[in-house]
Write a protein that holds these residues in place. Structure first.
Motif, PDB file in Angstrom:
ATOM      1  N   PHE A  30      15.074  21.781  10.134  1.00 59.08           N
ATOM      2  CA  PHE A  30      16.425  21.937  10.688  1.00 59.08           C
ATOM      3  C   PHE A  30      16.539  21.001  11.890  1.00 59.08           C
ATOM      4  CE2 PHE A  30      19.727  25.437  11.936  1.00 59.08           C
ATOM      5  CZ  PHE A  30      20.583  24.478  12.461  1.00 59.08           C
ATOM      6  N   ALA A  31      17.430  20.006  11.799  1.00 57.69           N
ATOM      7  CA  ALA A  31      17.557  18.996  12.852  1.00 57.69           C
ATOM      8  C   ALA A  31      18.921  19.057  13.526  1.00 57.69           C
ATOM      9  CB  ALA A  31      17.336  17.602  12.259  1.00 57.69           C
ATOM     10  N   HIS A  32      18.929  18.784  14.824  1.00 59.47           N
ATOM     11  CA  HIS A  32      20.188  18.586  15.557  1.00 59.47           C
ATOM     12  C   HIS A  32      19.904  17.647  16.727  1.00 59.47           C
ATOM     13  CE1 HIS A  32      19.292  21.213  19.051  1.00 59.47           C
ATOM     14  NE2 HIS A  32      18.687  22.007  18.190  1.00 59.47           N
ATOM     15  N   ALA A  33      20.962  17.129  17.336  1.00 61.02           N
ATOM     16  CA  ALA A  33      20.803  16.082  18.350  1.00 61.02           C
ATOM     17  C   ALA A  33      20.830  16.599  19.783  1.00 61.02           C
ATOM     18  CB  ALA A  33      21.892  15.016  18.182  1.00 61.02           C
ATOM     19  N   PHE A  46      18.177  31.422  16.437  1.00 55.90           N
ATOM     20  CA  PHE A  46      18.680  32.638  15.797  1.00 55.90           C
ATOM     21  C   PHE A  46      18.544  32.511  14.283  1.00 55.90           C
ATOM     22  CE2 PHE A  46      21.898  35.098  13.661  1.00 55.90           C
ATOM     23  CZ  PHE A  46      22.045  36.275  14.383  1.00 55.90           C
ATOM     24  N   PHE A  47      18.983  31.378  13.758  1.00 53.64           N
ATOM     25  CA  PHE A  47      18.938  31.128  12.315  1.00 53.64           C
ATOM     26  C   PHE A  47      17.495  31.199  11.806  1.00 53.64           C
ATOM     27  CE2 PHE A  47      18.630  28.238   8.660  1.00 53.64           C
ATOM     28  CZ  PHE A  47      19.660  28.699   7.850  1.00 53.64           C
ATOM     29  N   ALA A  48      16.582  30.523  12.496  1.00 54.99           N
ATOM     30  CA  ALA A  48      15.186  30.471  12.058  1.00 54.99           C
ATOM     31  C   ALA A  48      14.549  31.861  12.072  1.00 54.99           C
ATOM     32  CB  ALA A  48      14.400  29.523  12.958  1.00 54.99           C
ATOM     33  N   ILE A  63      12.412  23.783  13.670  1.00 56.32           N
ATOM     34  CA  ILE A  63      13.548  23.162  14.355  1.00 56.32           C
ATOM     35  C   ILE A  63      13.125  21.845  15.004  1.00 56.32           C
ATOM     36  CG2 ILE A  63      15.330  23.493  16.099  1.00 56.32           C
ATOM     37  CD1 ILE A  63      14.758  26.565  15.809  1.00 56.32           C
ATOM     38  N   PHE A  64      13.970  20.828  14.832  1.00 60.70           N
ATOM     39  CA  PHE A  64      13.752  19.520  15.443  1.00 60.70           C
ATOM     40  C   PHE A  64      14.982  19.184  16.291  1.00 60.70           C
ATOM     41  CE2 PHE A  64      11.170  19.642  11.659  1.00 60.70           C
ATOM     42  CZ  PHE A  64       9.985  19.012  12.027  1.00 60.70           C
ATOM     43  N   VAL A 259      23.024  34.417   6.959  1.00 59.12           N
ATOM     44  CA  VAL A 259      22.502  34.159   8.298  1.00 59.12           C
ATOM     45  C   VAL A 259      23.242  32.994   8.952  1.00 59.12           C
ATOM     46  CG1 VAL A 259      20.467  33.453   9.614  1.00 59.12           C
ATOM     47  CG2 VAL A 259      20.239  35.143   7.796  1.00 59.12           C
ATOM     48  N   ALA A 260      23.610  31.993   8.171  1.00 64.74           N
ATOM     49  CA  ALA A 260      24.389  30.871   8.720  1.00 64.74           C
ATOM     50  C   ALA A 260      25.707  31.370   9.288  1.00 64.74           C
ATOM     51  CB  ALA A 260      24.631  29.824   7.643  1.00 64.74           C
ATOM     52  N   LYS A 261      26.367  32.288   8.573  1.00 65.11           N
ATOM     53  CA  LYS A 261      27.621  32.869   9.062  1.00 65.11           C
ATOM     54  C   LYS A 261      27.392  33.663  10.340  1.00 65.11           C
ATOM     55  CE  LYS A 261      31.940  34.482   8.859  1.00 65.11           C
ATOM     56  NZ  LYS A 261      31.934  35.404  10.023  1.00 65.11           N
ATOM     57  N   GLU A 262      26.353  34.470  10.358  1.00 66.14           N
ATOM     58  CA  GLU A 262      26.059  35.272  11.543  1.00 66.14           C
ATOM     59  C   GLU A 262      25.670  34.382  12.724  1.00 66.14           C
ATOM     60  OE1 GLU A 262      23.209  38.314  10.628  1.00 66.14           O
ATOM     61  OE2 GLU A 262      24.278  38.874   8.786  1.00 66.14           O
ATOM     62  N   ALA A 263      24.901  33.327  12.453  1.00 64.92           N
ATOM     63  CA  ALA A 263      24.487  32.408  13.516  1.00 64.92           C
ATOM     64  C   ALA A 263      25.701  31.682  14.097  1.00 64.92           C
ATOM     65  CB  ALA A 263      23.479  31.404  12.971  1.00 64.92           C
TER      66      ALA A 263
END
Length: 325
Positions: A30-33, A46-48, A63-64, A259-263
């Motif tokens: 899971f990547a984000h900037a 939370f998602f993880a 997570i990255f 979980v994506a919706k809850e996150a």
């Protein structure tokens, strides 16, 4: 010899069990900037946590953050190719694939956060997520980036005239670039990874981001004034490699989507709850925060950007957004 023969099926069973466990375990990248101090990292954690818990460890998430796996465009390409499993970035970064989503970035098109949430969680937003599948991605939801505001090193921004000639970093949204050109600023699209240095060296003297990004990327260190123009609501989008999603069991797919919706809901609430403390911290760090903005004048000055969009893509999305006010 007899003992060896007895041990063979035991060893085979252990090997099979180990192999089965190995096959069952799936790790998602899971990547984000954004920095680890940003709300995007809170969402990712939370998602993880919830995915691992609800799948009993059968699916884990690594997570990255902070662009470790590339900038926004590189992460999107990575998800499409399967090198990255999940990425989260501004929806504007999908303009090249789905230019019609530009209707969601039009200045002042959302009257409130609740209006934006209602649209994004309706058929309008879900239609955008569904279209992602044509590009090899499963759309998972629209977390919040927030209302965009202008920071600069020159003076507070109160009226459209204060923006004239301002060298401002913009993202790749056609509507926002047109908006600042219309205001006679000097918009300069730059990747967010290059922005701090560009502000520090004077390549640009201003930028426009939601306050949480200004805070977590520490733009207060190279910018003096924050003006609450709230000229555009900015949404993130979470996408997953479609093939990877379809490889999961039906139960695992359901968990990922839930979980994506809850996150997303968790992160949106966090964004609202933390807004006051973020502004207070920016002020304590030395930023001058200006609430004295003539938003009506800005809206009037840039409303024709809507016409440009409608001429290209029709008025369907604009009317659908307005219908849910």
């Amino acid at each position: 010899m007899e003992m060896k023969l007895k041990l063979i099926p035991i060893a085979a069973a252990m090997l099979f069990a180990s192999s089965t466990l190995s096959m069952a375990a799936t790790e998602l990248k899971f990547a984000h900037a954004a920095p680890e101090t940003d709300l995007q990292q809170d969402l990712a954690k939370f998602f993880a946590t919830e995915v691992e818990k609800r799948t009993n460890g059968e699916v884990t998430v690594k997570i990255f953050p902070q662009g470790q796996l590339g900038n926004d465009q590189q992460m999107i390409t990575g998800v499409r190719s399967g090198i990255i499993d999940i990425e989260m970035s501004g929806l504007n970064n999908f303009d090249g694939l789905l230019p019609e989503v530009g209707g969601l970035f039009l200045p002042y098109i959302f009257t409130s956060r609740d209006h934006a949430y209602k649209v994004l969680d309706s058929e309008v937003g879900q239609g955008v997520l569904t279209k992602m599948e044509g590009f090899g991605m499963k759309g998972l939801g629209f977390p919040e980036n927030g209302y965009r505001n202008i920071t600069n090193s020159r003076k507070p921004i109160k009226t459209p005239e204060d923006v004239v000639g301002l060298k401002i970093r913009t993202n790749n949204s056609a509507a926002l670039n047109e908006m600042f050109a219309m205001l006679k600023a000097n918009p300069q699209p730059l990747p967010v990874s290059e922005l701090y240095t560009a502000l520090e060296t004077g390549v640009v003297e201003a930028q426009e981001h939601p306050i949480n990004i200004t805070h977590s990327f520490r733009y207060d260190e190279v910018q003096k004034y924050l003006s609450m123009t709230q000229h555009s609501y900015s949404m993130l989008v979470m996408v997953m490699n479609l093939e990877k999603y379809e490889e999961l069991t039906a139960d695992q797919q359901k968990i990922i989507s839930e979980v994506a919706k809850e996150a997303t809901d968790f992160q949106r609430k966090l964004s609202i709850d933390k807004e006051a403390s973020i502004l207070a911290d920016l002020k304590e760090r030395g930023m001058e925060i200006n609430d004295d903005v003539d938003k009506a004048a800005f809206q009037e000055a840039v409303k024709s950007t809507w016409n440009t969009y409608i001429e290209k893509f029709g008025d369907g999305m604009v009317k659908a957004i307005q219908a849910q006010q």
